[in-house]
Design a protein around this motif. Structure first.
Motif, PDB file in Angstrom:
ATOM      1  N   ALA A 175     -12.427  -0.524  -4.175  1.00  0.00           N
ATOM      2  CA  ALA A 175     -13.281  -1.420  -4.964  1.00  0.00           C
ATOM      3  C   ALA A 175     -14.547  -0.700  -5.417  1.00  0.00           C
ATOM      4  O   ALA A 175     -15.009  -0.874  -6.551  1.00  0.00           O
ATOM      5  CB  ALA A 175     -13.644  -2.660  -4.142  1.00  0.00           C
ATOM      6  N   SER A 176     -15.094   0.141  -4.547  1.00  0.00           N
ATOM      7  CA  SER A 176     -16.305   0.895  -4.898  1.00  0.00           C
ATOM      8  C   SER A 176     -16.027   1.869  -6.044  1.00  0.00           C
ATOM      9  O   SER A 176     -16.841   2.020  -6.962  1.00  0.00           O
ATOM     10  CB  SER A 176     -16.821   1.659  -3.676  1.00  0.00           C
ATOM     11  OG  SER A 176     -17.130   0.765  -2.616  1.00  0.00           O
ATOM     12  N   HIS A 218      -8.025  -2.474   5.246  1.00  0.00           N
ATOM     13  CA  HIS A 218      -9.347  -3.064   5.006  1.00  0.00           C
ATOM     14  C   HIS A 218     -10.295  -2.034   4.404  1.00  0.00           C
ATOM     15  O   HIS A 218     -10.971  -2.305   3.387  1.00  0.00           O
ATOM     16  CB  HIS A 218      -9.915  -3.597   6.321  1.00  0.00           C
ATOM     17  CG  HIS A 218     -11.336  -4.065   6.215  1.00  0.00           C
ATOM     18  ND1 HIS A 218     -11.698  -5.209   5.533  1.00  0.00           N
ATOM     19  CD2 HIS A 218     -12.490  -3.521   6.700  1.00  0.00           C
ATOM     20  CE1 HIS A 218     -13.013  -5.351   5.599  1.00  0.00           C
ATOM     21  NE2 HIS A 218     -13.518  -4.354   6.306  1.00  0.00           N
ATOM     22  N   TYR A 219     -10.359  -0.867   5.015  1.00  0.00           N
ATOM     23  CA  TYR A 219     -11.252   0.176   4.525  1.00  0.00           C
ATOM     24  C   TYR A 219     -10.763   0.763   3.199  1.00  0.00           C
ATOM     25  O   TYR A 219     -11.561   1.140   2.348  1.00  0.00           O
ATOM     26  CB  TYR A 219     -11.405   1.278   5.574  1.00  0.00           C
ATOM     27  CG  TYR A 219     -12.073   0.800   6.837  1.00  0.00           C
ATOM     28  CD1 TYR A 219     -13.409   0.431   6.833  1.00  0.00           C
ATOM     29  CD2 TYR A 219     -11.358   0.687   8.020  1.00  0.00           C
ATOM     30  CE1 TYR A 219     -14.029  -0.029   7.977  1.00  0.00           C
ATOM     31  CE2 TYR A 219     -11.970   0.227   9.179  1.00  0.00           C
ATOM     32  CZ  TYR A 219     -13.310  -0.133   9.153  1.00  0.00           C
ATOM     33  OH  TYR A 219     -13.916  -0.588  10.285  1.00  0.00           O
ATOM     34  N   TYR A 220      -9.449   0.823   3.053  1.00  0.00           N
ATOM     35  CA  TYR A 220      -8.871   1.298   1.788  1.00  0.00           C
ATOM     36  C   TYR A 220      -9.343   0.418   0.630  1.00  0.00           C
ATOM     37  O   TYR A 220      -9.757   0.913  -0.420  1.00  0.00           O
ATOM     38  CB  TYR A 220      -7.349   1.285   1.884  1.00  0.00           C
ATOM     39  CG  TYR A 220      -6.639   1.770   0.629  1.00  0.00           C
ATOM     40  CD1 TYR A 220      -6.324   3.108   0.466  1.00  0.00           C
ATOM     41  CD2 TYR A 220      -6.294   0.880  -0.388  1.00  0.00           C
ATOM     42  CE1 TYR A 220      -5.682   3.562  -0.682  1.00  0.00           C
ATOM     43  CE2 TYR A 220      -5.653   1.319  -1.535  1.00  0.00           C
ATOM     44  CZ  TYR A 220      -5.342   2.668  -1.677  1.00  0.00           C
ATOM     45  OH  TYR A 220      -4.729   3.104  -2.818  1.00  0.00           O
ATOM     46  N   ILE A 243       0.827  -1.206   0.000  1.00  0.00           N
ATOM     47  CA  ILE A 243       0.000   0.000   0.000  1.00  0.00           C
ATOM     48  C   ILE A 243       0.864   1.260   0.000  1.00  0.00           C
ATOM     49  O   ILE A 243       0.543   2.253  -0.652  1.00  0.00           O
ATOM     50  CB  ILE A 243      -0.936   0.014   1.223  1.00  0.00           C
ATOM     51  CG1 ILE A 243      -1.913  -1.174   1.152  1.00  0.00           C
ATOM     52  CG2 ILE A 243      -1.719   1.318   1.285  1.00  0.00           C
ATOM     53  CD1 ILE A 243      -2.856  -1.129  -0.014  1.00  0.00           C
ATOM     54  N   ALA A 244       1.998   1.225   0.725  1.00  0.00           N
ATOM     55  CA  ALA A 244       2.882   2.390   0.815  1.00  0.00           C
ATOM     56  C   ALA A 244       3.442   2.777  -0.552  1.00  0.00           C
ATOM     57  O   ALA A 244       3.789   3.936  -0.786  1.00  0.00           O
ATOM     58  CB  ALA A 244       4.024   2.101   1.786  1.00  0.00           C
ATOM     59  N   LEU A 257     -10.133  -7.496  -4.404  1.00  0.00           N
ATOM     60  CA  LEU A 257     -10.191  -6.567  -3.275  1.00  0.00           C
ATOM     61  C   LEU A 257     -11.244  -6.979  -2.254  1.00  0.00           C
ATOM     62  O   LEU A 257     -11.025  -6.867  -1.038  1.00  0.00           O
ATOM     63  CB  LEU A 257     -10.509  -5.156  -3.788  1.00  0.00           C
ATOM     64  CG  LEU A 257      -9.361  -4.406  -4.450  1.00  0.00           C
ATOM     65  CD1 LEU A 257      -9.890  -3.189  -5.204  1.00  0.00           C
ATOM     66  CD2 LEU A 257      -8.310  -3.972  -3.429  1.00  0.00           C
ATOM     67  N   TYR A 258     -12.373  -7.479  -2.726  1.00  0.00           N
ATOM     68  CA  TYR A 258     -13.454  -7.854  -1.822  1.00  0.00           C
ATOM     69  C   TYR A 258     -13.226  -9.204  -1.148  1.00  0.00           C
ATOM     70  O   TYR A 258     -13.867  -9.517  -0.135  1.00  0.00           O
ATOM     71  CB  TYR A 258     -14.789  -7.890  -2.579  1.00  0.00           C
ATOM     72  CG  TYR A 258     -15.468  -6.557  -2.703  1.00  0.00           C
ATOM     73  CD1 TYR A 258     -15.746  -5.787  -1.573  1.00  0.00           C
ATOM     74  CD2 TYR A 258     -15.836  -6.069  -3.951  1.00  0.00           C
ATOM     75  CE1 TYR A 258     -16.372  -4.550  -1.689  1.00  0.00           C
ATOM     76  CE2 TYR A 258     -16.470  -4.835  -4.074  1.00  0.00           C
ATOM     77  CZ  TYR A 258     -16.731  -4.077  -2.943  1.00  0.00           C
ATOM     78  OH  TYR A 258     -17.349  -2.858  -3.067  1.00  0.00           O
ATOM     79  N   THR A 259     -12.334 -10.016  -1.714  1.00  0.00           N
ATOM     80  CA  THR A 259     -12.154 -11.376  -1.193  1.00  0.00           C
ATOM     81  C   THR A 259     -10.842 -11.591  -0.467  1.00  0.00           C
ATOM     82  O   THR A 259     -10.545 -12.700  -0.033  1.00  0.00           O
ATOM     83  CB  THR A 259     -12.273 -12.397  -2.331  1.00  0.00           C
ATOM     84  OG1 THR A 259     -11.297 -12.095  -3.351  1.00  0.00           O
ATOM     85  CG2 THR A 259     -13.653 -12.394  -2.916  1.00  0.00           C
TER      86      THR A 259
END
Length: 248
Positions: free
Chosen positions: A107-108, A100-102, A45-46, A245-247
């Motif tokens: 994904a949205s 998790h929220y990222y 992520i970084a 991303l969702y899984t």
């Protein structure tokens, strides 16, 4: 697999300039596509957020140049969004959210990107309406904050909004979105840097690839060029990333 091996993955080296080409052709920087690819290939992520913002700046700048040269840019449509979005994008760039929220937020956004690529928001209203300034300011602020937070430029959200509200035609929307992405990405990256973040030097190869794709995409997109088949392919790639991303 370490970062160097990830960057030199043949699949990534093929897909990255393709993403830049397709997004630049519709006035976008491609951050949602870069984020999807880097997430799919399991980049840290970084690395993802600052790299996506930088690539976005380069490609959206190139795209805007070509659309501006074709006289598609409407300044009156750009300023209300930009005035509100820039400070909020900087604020979003200062913040860090849990992985998790990222992933959920990203994904949205990618779902919107897929719908955009498949033409769900691609129809210009028959009658162009004057822009509603207060609403444009609110939209700009909201998209700007989200852009800085997850590392996108916001054009993938702004362009369907403009088209659905009937404020511009397709080419004008692409030109405004390109500059909107450019300034938002700079603000978001600046916010990231102020907080102490640094841009990975290993992203140089990725920069070269997206510049290549961005130049061709901006040139052909500002002309009359149909990229429907390629957009469908990219939409399929993004769907795979959404599922991942969702899984995970």
């Amino acid at each position: 697999m370490n970062l160097t091996e990830l960057i030199h993955s043949p699949a990534l080296l093929f897909l990255l300039p393709l993403v830049a080409f397709l997004y630049a052709s519709v006035g976008h920087g491609g951050a949602s596509g870069y984020l999807a690819l880097m997430t799919f290939f399991a980049f840290p992520i970084a690395f993802i957020k600052p790299t996506a913002l930088l690539l976005n700046i380069l490609v959206s700048g190139i795209s805007f140049y070509f659309y501006y040269r074709e006289r598609k840019f409407e300044a009156r449509l750009f300023y209300p969004f930009a005035i509100a979005s820039i400070p909020f994008s900087f604020l979003g760039g200062l913040l860090t959210i849990q992985t998790h929220y990222y992933k959920i937020i990203l994904a949205s956004v990618l779902i919107i990107a897929v719908m955009r690529l498949l033409g769900f928001f691609g129809k210009t209203k028959s009658e162009i309406k004057p822009i509603h300034i207060p609403l444009a300011l609110l939209i700009g602020a909201s998209i700007g904050f989200l852009s800085g937070l997850i590392g996108i430029g916001g054009g993938i959200i702004l362009s369907p909004v403009i088209l659905l509200l009937g404020w511009a035609n397709m080419k004008q929307t692409a030109a405004v979105s390109a500059l909107f992405i450019f300034v938002n990405s700079i603000a978001g990256l600046f916010g990231f840097a102020v907080k102490g973040g640094t841009l990975p030097s290993s992203s140089i190869l990725l920069i070269a690839l997206v510049l290549l794709g961005g130049v061709f995409g901006g040139y052909y997109g500002s002309k009359k060029f149909d990229t429907r088949t390629l957009r469908n392919v990219l939409a399929f790639v993004l769907v795979i990333a959404i599922v991942k991303l969702y899984t995970t």
